[in-house]
Design a protein around this motif. Structure first.
Motif, PDB file in Angstrom:
ATOM      1  N   ARG A 145      44.851   2.612  -5.150  1.00 40.97           N
ATOM      2  CA  ARG A 145      45.016   1.300  -6.201  1.00 40.97           C
ATOM      3  C   ARG A 145      44.632   1.880  -7.351  1.00 40.97           C
ATOM      4  N   ASP A 146      45.522   2.686  -8.273  1.00 44.98           N
ATOM      5  CA  ASP A 146      45.446   2.940  -9.491  1.00 44.98           C
ATOM      6  C   ASP A 146      44.832   4.284  -9.546  1.00 44.98           C
ATOM      7  N   GLY A 147      45.074   5.048  -8.715  1.00 40.63           N
ATOM      8  CA  GLY A 147      44.284   6.436  -8.652  1.00 40.63           C
ATOM      9  C   GLY A 147      43.058   6.513  -7.788  1.00 40.63           C
ATOM     10  N   GLY A 148      42.543   5.275  -7.406  1.00 42.10           N
ATOM     11  CA  GLY A 148      41.339   4.870  -6.694  1.00 42.10           C
ATOM     12  C   GLY A 148      41.663   4.441  -5.419  1.00 42.10           C
ATOM     13  N   THR A 149      40.818   3.907  -4.617  1.00 44.03           N
ATOM     14  CA  THR A 149      41.053   3.323  -3.369  1.00 44.03           C
ATOM     15  C   THR A 149      40.217   1.972  -3.280  1.00 44.03           C
ATOM     16  N   ALA A 150      41.252   1.002  -3.021  1.00 45.16           N
ATOM     17  CA  ALA A 150      40.709  -0.394  -2.848  1.00 45.16           C
ATOM     18  C   ALA A 150      40.310  -0.355  -0.971  1.00 45.16           C
ATOM     19  N   VAL A 151      38.999  -1.103  -0.795  1.00 45.13           N
ATOM     20  CA  VAL A 151      38.623  -1.104   0.424  1.00 45.13           C
ATOM     21  C   VAL A 151      38.677  -2.679   0.792  1.00 45.13           C
ATOM     22  N   SER A 152      39.436  -3.050   1.782  1.00 43.15           N
ATOM     23  CA  SER A 152      39.014  -4.541   2.317  1.00 43.15           C
ATOM     24  C   SER A 152      38.344  -4.363   3.509  1.00 43.15           C
ATOM     25  N   VAL A 153      37.280  -5.204   3.432  1.00 44.15           N
ATOM     26  CA  VAL A 153      36.251  -5.358   4.703  1.00 44.15           C
ATOM     27  C   VAL A 153      36.435  -6.809   5.134  1.00 44.15           C
ATOM     28  N   ARG A 154      36.700  -7.126   6.303  1.00 41.50           N
ATOM     29  CA  ARG A 154      36.799  -8.407   7.040  1.00 41.50           C
ATOM     30  C   ARG A 154      35.602  -8.162   8.138  1.00 41.50           C
ATOM     31  N   THR A 155      34.774  -9.335   8.221  1.00 40.41           N
ATOM     32  CA  THR A 155      33.678  -9.197   9.154  1.00 40.41           C
ATOM     33  C   THR A 155      33.794 -10.611  10.019  1.00 40.41           C
ATOM     34  N   ASP A 156      33.677 -10.452  11.160  1.00 42.71           N
ATOM     35  CA  ASP A 156      33.519 -11.529  12.107  1.00 42.71           C
ATOM     36  C   ASP A 156      31.999 -11.328  12.626  1.00 42.71           C
ATOM     37  N   LEU A 157      31.248 -12.358  12.154  1.00 42.09           N
ATOM     38  CA  LEU A 157      29.797 -12.253  12.448  1.00 42.09           C
ATOM     39  C   LEU A 157      29.077 -13.237  13.052  1.00 42.09           C
ATOM     40  N   THR A 158      28.497 -13.086  14.149  1.00 41.00           N
ATOM     41  CA  THR A 158      27.696 -14.260  14.880  1.00 41.00           C
ATOM     42  C   THR A 158      26.255 -13.786  14.785  1.00 41.00           C
ATOM     43  N   VAL A 159      25.212 -14.628  14.352  1.00 36.96           N
ATOM     44  CA  VAL A 159      23.786 -14.446  14.283  1.00 36.96           C
ATOM     45  C   VAL A 159      23.068 -15.536  14.895  1.00 36.96           C
ATOM     46  N   THR A 160      21.965 -15.181  15.687  1.00 37.87           N
ATOM     47  CA  THR A 160      21.257 -16.288  16.454  1.00 37.87           C
ATOM     48  C   THR A 160      19.950 -16.025  16.003  1.00 37.87           C
ATOM     49  N   GLY A 161      18.959 -16.834  15.887  1.00 43.93           N
ATOM     50  CA  GLY A 161      17.465 -16.878  15.572  1.00 43.93           C
ATOM     51  C   GLY A 161      17.122 -17.163  14.374  1.00 43.93           C
ATOM     52  N   ARG A 162      16.369 -16.822  13.438  1.00 45.96           N
ATOM     53  CA  ARG A 162      15.657 -17.175  12.259  1.00 45.96           C
ATOM     54  C   ARG A 162      16.792 -17.126  11.181  1.00 45.96           C
ATOM     55  N   PRO A 163      17.614 -15.916  10.999  1.00 45.14           N
ATOM     56  CA  PRO A 163      18.280 -15.812   9.851  1.00 45.14           C
ATOM     57  C   PRO A 163      19.568 -16.828   9.979  1.00 45.14           C
ATOM     58  N   ALA A 164      19.854 -17.193  11.113  1.00 42.19           N
ATOM     59  CA  ALA A 164      20.796 -18.147  11.407  1.00 42.19           C
ATOM     60  C   ALA A 164      20.769 -19.529  10.633  1.00 42.19           C
ATOM     61  N   GLN A 165      19.534 -19.993  10.543  1.00 45.86           N
ATOM     62  CA  GLN A 165      19.276 -21.332   9.905  1.00 45.86           C
ATOM     63  C   GLN A 165      19.743 -21.358   8.484  1.00 45.86           C
ATOM     64  N   PHE A 166      20.119 -20.241   7.654  1.00 50.58           N
ATOM     65  CA  PHE A 166      20.371 -20.107   6.413  1.00 50.58           C
ATOM     66  C   PHE A 166      21.784 -20.791   6.265  1.00 50.58           C
TER      67      PHE A 166
END
Length: 214
Positions: free
Chosen positions: A100-121
């Protein structure tokens, strides 16, 4: 939950591809991450997350399931478990690079599963935190890629040794997410603290004031 992020780096796509596979070089750009070992396919390490007084450390592995240099597409499967708890985290990360325009576009797709305390958010908080972490990572990566890599020169008569892994500072969600998100996370943390406190008070009362036997 599925998250999607995109960022650009100021180098040609082939250079960006090689850099992103150089785990030891780019790992310091990811907040909270520590790489302990990398054999070209499997990464072993840990990630620390801090929410107020709570710090959660996940230890695990990430494996490159796909590295398509022609299509500039990589798939990384990661899994980890809390070192002091029952929580788990699993993610499948698909990254695609394009010019992209002499540089690089990085597309990141994440399928995330979290259990425990951080999952409460919930998904909203996790998505906002993810946006900011990816933003920090992209800025750091762009800065590193603009600098030439300097190979270490071993002393005469000695074998080159890999650098010892340095433990990263935990991702502070309060700092990373900003005030609005942090306030929502604080409600969860405060509620958990109240529940723990009430549980201790009740146990203390039961132990200190036993019921008389009939």
């Amino acid at each position: 939950m599925e998250l999607h992020h995109e960022f650009t780096v100021p180098v040609p796509v082939d250079d960006a591809w090689r850099a992103l596979l150089d785990i030891e070089r780019v790992a310091p750009c990811l907040p909270g991450a520590t790489v302990e070992d990398y054999d070209g396919k499997t990464v072993t390490g840990s990630v620390k997350v801090k929410v107020g007084p709570i710090t959660v450390t996940y230890k695990g592995t990430a494996v490159f399931e796909e590295q398509d240099e022609t299509a500039h597409r990589m798939v990384l499967t990661a899994s980890g478990r809390e070192t002091r708890g029952q929580g788990t985290a699993r993610a499948t990360v698909t990254g695609t690079l394009s010019e992209r325009d002499g540089g690089t576009a990085v597309s990141v797709r994440t399928d995330l599963t979290v259990t425990g305390r951080p999952a409460q958010f919930g998904r909203g908080v996790m998505a906002e935190v993810g946006d900011r972490i990816i933003g920090q990572f992209a800025s750091c990566l762009a800065e590193r890629l603009s600098e030439p890599a300097v190979p270490a020169v071993p002393a005469v008569g000695t074998e080159p040794q890999p650098p010892a892994p340095q433990e990263a500072e935990a991702i502070d969600l309060f700092r990373t997410a900003g005030v609005p998100v942090a306030k929502r996370a604080a409600v969860v943390v405060a509620a958990a603290a109240v529940l723990v406190l009430l549980g201790r008070v009740r146990r203390h009362r039961r132990l200190g004031h036993p019921r008389a036997r009939r």
